[in-house]
Scaffold this active site. Sequence first.
Site, PDB file in Angstrom:
ATOM      1  N   GLY A   7      41.169  44.633  37.224  1.00 44.80           N
ATOM      2  CA  GLY A   7      40.725  43.798  36.146  1.00 44.80           C
ATOM      3  C   GLY A   7      39.357  44.653  35.799  1.00 44.80           C
ATOM      4  O   GLY A   7      38.820  45.439  36.675  1.00 44.80           O
ATOM      5  N   SER A   8      38.779  44.445  34.712  1.00 40.91           N
ATOM      6  CA  SER A   8      37.285  44.954  34.142  1.00 40.91           C
ATOM      7  C   SER A   8      36.658  44.072  33.309  1.00 40.91           C
ATOM      8  O   SER A   8      37.316  43.169  32.630  1.00 40.91           O
ATOM      9  CB  SER A   8      37.749  46.257  33.713  1.00 40.91           C
ATOM     10  OG  SER A   8      38.211  46.151  32.571  1.00 40.91           O
ATOM     11  N   GLY A   9      35.505  44.130  33.369  1.00 41.35           N
ATOM     12  CA  GLY A   9      34.749  43.048  32.391  1.00 41.35           C
ATOM     13  C   GLY A   9      33.406  43.814  32.252  1.00 41.35           C
ATOM     14  O   GLY A   9      32.968  44.909  32.381  1.00 41.35           O
ATOM     15  N   SER A  10      32.269  42.742  32.100  1.00 42.68           N
ATOM     16  CA  SER A  10      31.012  43.158  31.585  1.00 42.68           C
ATOM     17  C   SER A  10      30.249  43.669  32.741  1.00 42.68           C
ATOM     18  O   SER A  10      29.419  44.740  32.498  1.00 42.68           O
ATOM     19  CB  SER A  10      30.106  41.936  31.089  1.00 42.68           C
ATOM     20  OG  SER A  10      30.932  41.189  30.139  1.00 42.68           O
ATOM     21  N   PHE A  11      30.560  43.382  34.074  1.00 44.22           N
ATOM     22  CA  PHE A  11      29.889  43.915  34.946  1.00 44.22           C
ATOM     23  C   PHE A  11      30.477  45.093  35.818  1.00 44.22           C
ATOM     24  O   PHE A  11      29.697  45.710  36.700  1.00 44.22           O
ATOM     25  CB  PHE A  11      29.597  42.766  36.228  1.00 44.22           C
ATOM     26  CG  PHE A  11      28.968  41.497  35.617  1.00 44.22           C
ATOM     27  CD1 PHE A  11      27.892  41.614  34.705  1.00 44.22           C
ATOM     28  CD2 PHE A  11      29.548  40.250  35.749  1.00 44.22           C
ATOM     29  CE1 PHE A  11      27.142  40.380  34.336  1.00 44.22           C
ATOM     30  CE2 PHE A  11      28.897  39.193  35.117  1.00 44.22           C
ATOM     31  CZ  PHE A  11      27.698  39.110  34.378  1.00 44.22           C
ATOM     32  N   GLY A  12      31.685  45.436  35.519  1.00 40.81           N
ATOM     33  CA  GLY A  12      32.496  46.506  36.192  1.00 40.81           C
ATOM     34  C   GLY A  12      33.656  46.352  36.501  1.00 40.81           C
ATOM     35  O   GLY A  12      34.659  45.368  35.744  1.00 40.81           O
ATOM     36  N   VAL A  52      37.469  46.173  38.890  1.00 44.64           N
ATOM     37  CA  VAL A  52      37.637  45.522  40.090  1.00 44.64           C
ATOM     38  C   VAL A  52      39.244  46.154  40.598  1.00 44.64           C
ATOM     39  O   VAL A  52      39.971  46.045  39.840  1.00 44.64           O
ATOM     40  CB  VAL A  52      38.069  43.945  39.973  1.00 44.64           C
ATOM     41  CG1 VAL A  52      38.350  43.243  41.373  1.00 44.64           C
ATOM     42  CG2 VAL A  52      36.684  43.217  39.257  1.00 44.64           C
ATOM     43  N   LYS A  77      34.652  45.153  43.663  1.00 42.03           N
ATOM     44  CA  LYS A  77      33.979  45.144  42.304  1.00 42.03           C
ATOM     45  C   LYS A  77      32.947  46.370  42.217  1.00 42.03           C
ATOM     46  O   LYS A  77      32.183  46.254  43.022  1.00 42.03           O
ATOM     47  CB  LYS A  77      33.427  43.956  41.945  1.00 42.03           C
ATOM     48  CG  LYS A  77      32.720  43.887  40.514  1.00 42.03           C
ATOM     49  CD  LYS A  77      32.358  42.827  39.933  1.00 42.03           C
ATOM     50  CE  LYS A  77      33.193  41.786  39.479  1.00 42.03           C
ATOM     51  NZ  LYS A  77      33.824  42.273  38.120  1.00 42.03           N
ATOM     52  N   ASP A 126      28.561  34.519  32.020  1.00 41.34           N
ATOM     53  CA  ASP A 126      29.830  35.238  31.387  1.00 41.34           C
ATOM     54  C   ASP A 126      31.089  34.087  31.967  1.00 41.34           C
ATOM     55  O   ASP A 126      31.889  34.658  32.378  1.00 41.34           O
ATOM     56  CB  ASP A 126      30.055  36.785  31.914  1.00 41.34           C
ATOM     57  CG  ASP A 126      31.140  37.514  31.112  1.00 41.34           C
ATOM     58  OD1 ASP A 126      31.279  37.162  30.199  1.00 41.34           O
ATOM     59  OD2 ASP A 126      31.757  38.350  31.660  1.00 41.34           O
TER      60      ASP A 126
END
Length: 522
Positions: A217-222, A224, A239, A345
């Site tokens: 996974g990936s998102g606003s913070f980095g 995973v 992460k 988030d």
Amino acid sequence: MFDNHLIGSLPSEVGLLINLVELDASGNNLSAEIPNSLGSCIMLVSLHLEGNEFQGIIPQSLKSLRSLEEIVLSSNNLSEQIPEFLGKFRFLRHLNLSYNNFEGKMPEEGIFSNATGLSILGNPNLCGGRSKLHLPACPNIKPHSSRGLLARKVVISVACALAIIIGMSCFIGARSMLKRPRSIPVISRSYKDWKVGVSYSELVQSTDGFSTENLIGSGSFGSVYKGLVPGDGTLVAVKVLNLQQQGASKSFMDECKALRSVRHRNLLKIITACSSIDNQGQDFKSLVFEYMVNGSLEMWLHLRNDEHTQSKRLSLVQRLDIAIDVASALDYLHHRCETSIVHCDMKPNNVLLDEDMVAHVGDFGLARFLLEASNDPAQSQSISTGLKGSIGYIPPEYGMGGQVSILGDVYSFGILLLEMFTRRCPTDDMFKDGMSIHQFIAMAMPDHAMDIVDPLLLVECEVVDVDGSPIQARRLVECSISVMQIGLSCSATSPSERMLMDVVVNKLKTIRDSYLNLRGRG
């Protein structure tokens, strides 16, 4: 008081703290026995005494601590049998007794039947228990003849003599080791080691070089990655944070310690952190979390239309339980921490599900930390813009320059709740030209609720009333309407009109209990 250099015994006065909820004395040099007085702390939810030198048995007085959700006593010198009463703790989800000297037959009830929530590595004299634990069978003790008894006495005498010789050797060796400076207890490489800290090279090894195959996974913070703890093969989630500027987040490890102290059964547990330099000489910051085997809520809500859809659909009760879990986590962050934590988030990708489908909220506290990490005002503004949430879940006041707040989290939760019961993503193509998921559901309520409820929920409707109408369908839709009304209230445009999370938790629990009672009577 974890990860210090405390010595001596744990004071018996700890029993006076009758309202104590969490006790973490891990990673010290505490010795002697676990005090019996600890059994007076009946409000205790989390007990961490790992990485010390506690001796003796687990006291029977602890049987009164029936609120415990996690007990970690690994890497001590505890001995004798594991007490049966631990299996009677209804809320206990994590029990780690690894690397002690426990022996004898394993209990089989409660937590001892859950191999994923139990760790007993490094106790070679344990036997029996559930087959999932793969322990040897306990030997059958049979009566011996007089001749056999004499032979046994001889063997025991020889064994005792050898034990004394070995014991003296160990004593001399231990004396010499005590003269050396001591830091963190050294045990075979395992999950416990990583609680104190982990190196960049270890993370590279555990994730196979942060390979795309391990990207989950990936998102606003980095991003995973799935990782394996070297040695025992425990799965973790790693992460890697998005930090571009050199020298950023000097207080990273202190912040991580603070986040580790934020504990709730519905928050994703932070195991450890890494602050280092990567192979390109750039700052590298990473957090290591417990791995959630059932993935994210996003995966369950938006499955592809294939053969697995029916087998993996979420029932109404499961959705209610997950909604309550998430609301409870936010209530804790907003109202029950020493300083309120705004998530910033809240979305299905940040809700992770364990083996029992219990929800754990991830990425809490990271927005505030990353904002404080930057010394560059221009970059802080850029980070601030990016960390106010994900498209579809961002409260309207943030778009008008408003400050992040707990009411912003309430808005995001409201959108998530509407998504859970309609299985419509707030970024669907249908929501355009000024139409939002909030407006779409508000227009359909209550007369056309059946048209917007997730069709997969209607599969549950099987019982028919005397007039031919499906009983479960009617009750299910009534329940869904009540939940979506909460979602609409939470996602109101004006922050002052939104519910607080403690109110949301109580209302959702009432809806769930009412539905279960009606279903039982039906």
